[in-house]
Design a protein around this motif. Sequence first.
Motif, PDB file in Angstrom:
ATOM      1  N   ALA A   1      74.686 122.236  81.346  1.00 65.27           N
ATOM      2  CA  ALA A   1      74.586 122.483  82.786  1.00 65.27           C
ATOM      3  C   ALA A   1      73.139 122.621  83.244  1.00 65.27           C
ATOM      4  O   ALA A   1      72.784 122.196  84.347  1.00 65.27           O
ATOM      5  CB  ALA A   1      75.367 123.747  83.162  1.00 65.27           C
ATOM      6  N   TYR A   2      72.282 123.194  82.397  1.00 68.23           N
ATOM      7  CA  TYR A   2      70.888 123.415  82.792  1.00 68.23           C
ATOM      8  C   TYR A   2      70.157 122.087  82.994  1.00 68.23           C
ATOM      9  O   TYR A   2      69.365 121.945  83.932  1.00 68.23           O
ATOM     10  CB  TYR A   2      70.180 124.279  81.751  1.00 68.23           C
ATOM     11  CG  TYR A   2      70.740 125.673  81.674  1.00 68.23           C
ATOM     12  CD1 TYR A   2      70.347 126.666  82.568  1.00 68.23           C
ATOM     13  CD2 TYR A   2      71.707 126.008  80.728  1.00 68.23           C
ATOM     14  CE1 TYR A   2      70.869 127.944  82.517  1.00 68.23           C
ATOM     15  CE2 TYR A   2      72.242 127.280  80.666  1.00 68.23           C
ATOM     16  CZ  TYR A   2      71.834 128.247  81.560  1.00 68.23           C
ATOM     17  OH  TYR A   2      72.383 129.508  81.530  1.00 68.23           O
ATOM     18  N   SER A   3      70.425 121.126  82.136  1.00 69.53           N
ATOM     19  CA  SER A   3      69.783 119.820  82.279  1.00 69.53           C
ATOM     20  C   SER A   3      70.282 119.098  83.523  1.00 69.53           C
ATOM     21  O   SER A   3      69.491 118.505  84.278  1.00 69.53           O
ATOM     22  CB  SER A   3      70.039 118.971  81.033  1.00 69.53           C
ATOM     23  OG  SER A   3      69.442 119.559  79.899  1.00 69.53           O
ATOM     24  N   ILE A   4      71.594 119.147  83.753  1.00 72.22           N
ATOM     25  CA  ILE A   4      72.162 118.490  84.939  1.00 72.22           C
ATOM     26  C   ILE A   4      71.603 119.116  86.209  1.00 72.22           C
ATOM     27  O   ILE A   4      71.197 118.412  87.149  1.00 72.22           O
ATOM     28  CB  ILE A   4      73.701 118.563  84.912  1.00 72.22           C
ATOM     29  CG1 ILE A   4      74.253 117.776  83.723  1.00 72.22           C
ATOM     30  CG2 ILE A   4      74.282 118.026  86.224  1.00 72.22           C
ATOM     31  CD1 ILE A   4      75.740 117.967  83.495  1.00 72.22           C
ATOM     32  N   GLU A   5      71.566 120.431  86.258  1.00 72.85           N
ATOM     33  CA  GLU A   5      71.083 121.109  87.462  1.00 72.85           C
ATOM     34  C   GLU A   5      69.610 120.836  87.718  1.00 72.85           C
ATOM     35  O   GLU A   5      69.197 120.639  88.874  1.00 72.85           O
ATOM     36  CB  GLU A   5      71.348 122.612  87.341  1.00 72.85           C
ATOM     37  CG  GLU A   5      72.828 122.960  87.441  1.00 72.85           C
ATOM     38  CD  GLU A   5      73.129 124.431  87.236  1.00 72.85           C
ATOM     39  OE1 GLU A   5      74.248 124.850  87.565  1.00 72.85           O
ATOM     40  OE2 GLU A   5      72.253 125.165  86.726  1.00 72.85           O
ATOM     41  N   ALA A   6      68.788 120.814  86.665  1.00 74.45           N
ATOM     42  CA  ALA A   6      67.367 120.507  86.849  1.00 74.45           C
ATOM     43  C   ALA A   6      67.192 119.093  87.381  1.00 74.45           C
ATOM     44  O   ALA A   6      66.355 118.840  88.263  1.00 74.45           O
ATOM     45  CB  ALA A   6      66.615 120.673  85.533  1.00 74.45           C
ATOM     46  N   ALA A   7      67.984 118.160  86.869  1.00 75.65           N
ATOM     47  CA  ALA A   7      67.908 116.771  87.338  1.00 75.65           C
ATOM     48  C   ALA A   7      68.291 116.678  88.811  1.00 75.65           C
ATOM     49  O   ALA A   7      67.637 115.989  89.603  1.00 75.65           O
ATOM     50  CB  ALA A   7      68.813 115.887  86.485  1.00 75.65           C
ATOM     51  N   LEU A   8      69.346 117.367  89.188  1.00 76.30           N
ATOM     52  CA  LEU A   8      69.779 117.363  90.590  1.00 76.30           C
ATOM     53  C   LEU A   8      68.708 117.979  91.490  1.00 76.30           C
ATOM     54  O   LEU A   8      68.385 117.453  92.556  1.00 76.30           O
ATOM     55  CB  LEU A   8      71.101 118.119  90.742  1.00 76.30           C
ATOM     56  CG  LEU A   8      72.355 117.440  90.173  1.00 76.30           C
ATOM     57  CD1 LEU A   8      73.516 118.433  90.112  1.00 76.30           C
ATOM     58  CD2 LEU A   8      72.739 116.235  91.030  1.00 76.30           C
ATOM     59  N   GLN A   9      68.160 119.109  91.066  1.00 78.88           N
ATOM     60  CA  GLN A   9      67.169 119.816  91.875  1.00 78.88           C
ATOM     61  C   GLN A   9      65.875 119.031  92.025  1.00 78.88           C
ATOM     62  O   GLN A   9      65.164 119.176  93.025  1.00 78.88           O
ATOM     63  CB  GLN A   9      66.875 121.184  91.248  1.00 78.88           C
ATOM     64  CG  GLN A   9      68.042 122.165  91.338  1.00 78.88           C
ATOM     65  CD  GLN A   9      67.882 123.349  90.409  1.00 78.88           C
ATOM     66  OE1 GLN A   9      66.833 123.528  89.778  1.00 78.88           O
ATOM     67  NE2 GLN A   9      68.925 124.163  90.301  1.00 78.88           N
ATOM     68  N   SER A  10      65.570 118.185  91.059  1.00 77.67           N
ATOM     69  CA  SER A  10      64.307 117.445  91.092  1.00 77.67           C
ATOM     70  C   SER A  10      64.269 116.412  92.211  1.00 77.67           C
ATOM     71  O   SER A  10      63.194 116.064  92.710  1.00 77.67           O
ATOM     72  CB  SER A  10      64.068 116.742  89.753  1.00 77.67           C
ATOM     73  OG  SER A  10      64.922 115.615  89.605  1.00 77.67           O
ATOM     74  N   GLY A  11      65.431 115.899  92.596  1.00 80.70           N
ATOM     75  CA  GLY A  11      65.471 114.841  93.603  1.00 80.70           C
ATOM     76  C   GLY A  11      64.914 113.519  93.123  1.00 80.70           C
ATOM     77  O   GLY A  11      64.680 112.605  93.920  1.00 80.70           O
ATOM     78  N   CYS A  12      64.719 113.381  91.818  1.00 82.42           N
ATOM     79  CA  CYS A  12      64.095 112.168  91.267  1.00 82.42           C
ATOM     80  C   CYS A  12      65.083 111.028  91.063  1.00 82.42           C
ATOM     81  O   CYS A  12      64.664 109.869  90.947  1.00 82.42           O
ATOM     82  CB  CYS A  12      63.456 112.478  89.911  1.00 82.42           C
ATOM     83  SG  CYS A  12      62.021 113.577  89.954  1.00 82.42           S
TER      84      CYS A  12
END
Length: 228
Positions: A30-41
């Motif tokens: 979940a931490y990797s998915i959430e960081a990816a989502l939050q990055s907006g990249c």
Amino acid sequence: MKIAVIPARGGSKRIPRKNIKEFCGKPMIAYSIEAALQSGCFDKIIVSTDDSEIAQVAKSYGAEVPFIRPKELSNDYTGTIPVIRHAIEWLVEHGVDTNLVCCLYATAPFVTAEYLQQGLQQLEDNNAAYAFTVTSYAFPIQRAIKLNPELGVEMFDANNFNTRSQDLEEAWHDAGQFYWGRVGAWLSEKIIFGAESTPVILPRHRVQDIDTPEDWERAEWLFKALQG
């Protein structure tokens, strides 16, 4: 398009079900998915897995699982690059046009949106093949020792015994969080640790390998300390 691919097979041996084991209140992935989502990249965040339970957890946190990874790419000896290459080839075959792909590990709870953004920026600014996270060794590797079969010790390079630590070149290692790469580099299986890559430098307190139960426990301590 810019796409994140999170490799997450189901057969972890040393820490069973590691990718979805609860880590400080959430499944690890979940931490990797959430960081990816939050990055907006990213235009898409894809999880490459051979496991239906991992697929369900990944979807519940906002990732896509458009295919099940083949068995021949899901064993203990499969490297990262072939897994990312398979994902890219699948996307191309299904009409998804992409030029930049980020391999984001499922066991990277210390990854942040900011460093993902920095990696993308460095990749583009330096016209690099890859951008990946690194951190420095806490101790000079030139003064490393090994244990011999007689339970004694010896230096890897005894010539450095009398060299002051501050006079030795600082060494760095892969931080194991993410690898931004150009599609051409992934498809040609260009080596990541090479001259065409650019390093995204992390502080040591944001890096922890999680391969054993002891690693897991230490990572939870560190994560809680950072949250506090």
